[in-house]
Design an enzyme around this catalytic site. Structure first.
Site, PDB file in Angstrom:
ATOM      1  CE  LYS A  14      -2.399  -1.015   4.104  1.00  0.00           C
ATOM      2  NZ  LYS A  14      -2.049  -2.582   4.496  1.00  0.00           N
ATOM      3  NE  ARG A  90      -4.348  -1.764  10.407  1.00  0.00           N
ATOM      4  CZ  ARG A  90      -3.264  -1.242   9.753  1.00  0.00           C
ATOM      5  NH1 ARG A  90      -2.544   0.346   9.053  1.00  0.00           N
ATOM      6  NH2 ARG A  90      -2.061  -1.917   9.811  1.00  0.00           N
ATOM      7  NE  ARG A 129       7.493  -2.968   5.695  1.00  0.00           N
ATOM      8  CZ  ARG A 129       5.943  -2.990   5.585  1.00  0.00           C
ATOM      9  NH1 ARG A 129       5.897  -2.136   4.783  1.00  0.00           N
ATOM     10  NH2 ARG A 129       5.062  -3.482   6.386  1.00  0.00           N
ATOM     11  NE  ARG A 135       6.114  -0.718  10.166  1.00  0.00           N
ATOM     12  CZ  ARG A 135       5.471  -1.167  10.001  1.00  0.00           C
ATOM     13  NH1 ARG A 135       5.477  -0.306   8.202  1.00  0.00           N
ATOM     14  NH2 ARG A 135       4.129  -1.849  10.260  1.00  0.00           N
ATOM     15  NE  ARG A 147       2.568  -5.513  11.235  1.00  0.00           N
ATOM     16  CZ  ARG A 147       3.422  -5.533  10.495  1.00  0.00           C
ATOM     17  NH1 ARG A 147       4.963  -6.223  11.304  1.00  0.00           N
ATOM     18  NH2 ARG A 147       3.530  -5.229   9.020  1.00  0.00           N
TER      19      ARG A 147
HETATM   20  P1  ADP Z   1       1.361  -2.371   8.548  1.00  0.00           P
HETATM   21  O1  ADP Z   1       0.080  -2.134   7.284  1.00  0.00           O
HETATM   22  O2  ADP Z   1       2.284  -2.592   7.462  1.00  0.00           O
HETATM   23  O3  ADP Z   1       1.497  -3.681   8.981  1.00  0.00           O
HETATM   24  P2  ADP Z   1       1.017  -0.422   9.371  1.00  0.00           P
HETATM   25  O4  ADP Z   1       2.267   1.262   9.373  1.00  0.00           O
HETATM   26  O5  ADP Z   1       0.085   0.427   8.112  1.00  0.00           O
HETATM   27  O6  ADP Z   1       1.953  -0.978   8.713  1.00  0.00           O
HETATM   28  O7  ADP Z   1       0.315   0.472  10.949  1.00  0.00           O
HETATM   29  C1  ADP Z   1       1.757  -0.042  11.856  1.00  0.00           C
HETATM   30  C2  ADP Z   1       0.454  -0.192  12.921  1.00  0.00           C
HETATM   31  O8  ADP Z   1      -0.050   0.961  13.083  1.00  0.00           O
HETATM   32  C3  ADP Z   1      -0.398  -1.337  13.240  1.00  0.00           C
HETATM   33  O9  ADP Z   1      -0.387  -2.777  13.577  1.00  0.00           O
HETATM   34  C4  ADP Z   1      -1.459  -0.421  14.524  1.00  0.00           C
HETATM   35  O10 ADP Z   1      -1.100  -1.080  15.856  1.00  0.00           O
HETATM   36  C5  ADP Z   1      -1.198   0.922  14.156  1.00  0.00           C
HETATM   37  N1  ADP Z   1      -2.046   1.099  13.054  1.00  0.00           N
HETATM   38  C6  ADP Z   1      -2.341   1.376  11.479  1.00  0.00           C
HETATM   39  N2  ADP Z   1      -2.781   2.117  11.148  1.00  0.00           N
HETATM   40  C7  ADP Z   1      -4.202   1.603  12.167  1.00  0.00           C
HETATM   41  C8  ADP Z   1      -5.743   2.258  12.106  1.00  0.00           C
HETATM   42  N3  ADP Z   1      -6.336   2.586  10.819  1.00  0.00           N
HETATM   43  N4  ADP Z   1      -6.110   1.748  13.300  1.00  0.00           N
HETATM   44  C9  ADP Z   1      -5.304   0.829  14.526  1.00  0.00           C
HETATM   45  N5  ADP Z   1      -4.267   0.590  14.366  1.00  0.00           N
HETATM   46  C10 ADP Z   1      -3.542   1.510  13.456  1.00  0.00           C
END
Ligand code: ADP
Length: 192
Positions: A14, A90, A129, A135, A147
């Site tokens: 994404k 999400r 990554r 991270r 996740r």
């Molecule tokens: P990825 O999709 O690669 O896991 P992101 O950078 O989108 O990584 O998100 C990293 C973390 O941030 C998630 O695992 C969660 O803990 C938090 N997070 C991000 N976006 C949301 C959301 N919309 N709702 C709840 N938690 C979120």
């Protein structure tokens, strides 16, 4: 305004595709993961609150995420010709809250574009990554597994929500970055 959600599991690409979309369509990027990492880096209260959830690969509570997105929209709406939402919504409550936020401005989501990638490929990409992203949630097998599980249980219903509104389209997310972007672009062109 053209408002789009880019959807998909962790590691689906994404972030990579968002950059190309922003470049081509001049949309404002709202990536909740990036926003949380920025708060974390700056040591804000919001960052401290989000950290324990992110570290375990769990979702940050809805009201916290929604408040942050609301603020970001308020900051940018006057200069924006539309949004690309990345990593948000999400959960179904987040999706409903986003609809309400946009409705208040006379706006709506035009469509959700979902990147479909097999689970084995996701795990491979996230670990790769993790070698450079810094991270911690990319570097631990159990966190990665969690996740993906959280995605399946809490986030996948969001796809059904938009599908029910006739706004969902799925794209095969394996191939070169440009091939995938080509497919995304042709879907966005249909939404314009
Ligand atoms: P990825 O999709 O690669 O896991 P992101 O950078 O989108 O990584 O998100 C990293 C973390 O941030 C998630 O695992 C969660 O803990 C938090 N997070 C991000 N976006 C949301 C959301 N919309 N709702 C709840 N938690 C979120």
């Amino acid at each position: 305004m053209l408002n789009i959600i880019l959807f998909g599991p962790p590691g689906a690409g994404k972030g990579t595709q968002s950059e190309k979309i922003i470049d081509k369509y001049k949309l404002t990027h709202i990536a909740t993961g990036d926003l949380f990492r920025k708060h974390l880096g700056e040591g804000t209260d919001l960052g401290k609150l989000a950290q324990k959830y992110m570290d375990e690969g769990n979702l940050v509570p809805d009201e916290v995420v929604i408040g942050m997105v609301d603020e970001k929209i308020k900051e940018t709406q006057d200069s924006s010709s539309g949004y690309i939402f990345d990593g948000f919504p999400r959960t179904v409550p987040q999706a409903k809250a986003l609809d309400t936020l946009l409705e208040e401005k006379g706006e709506k989501i035009a469509g959700m574009i979902a990147l479909d990638v097999p689970e084995e490929e996701l795990k491979k990409r996230i670990k790769e990554r993790g070698k450079t992203s810094g991270r911690t949630d990319d570097q631990d097998e159990a966190k990665i597994e969690n996740r993906i599980k959280v995605y399946q249980e809490e986030t996948l219903p969001v796809a059904n929500y938009y599908d029910g509104e006739g706004k969902f389209v799925k794209i095969h997310g394996v191939g070169t970055i440009d091939e995938i972007f080509g497919k995304i672009s042709s879907e966005i062109d249909k939404l314009k």
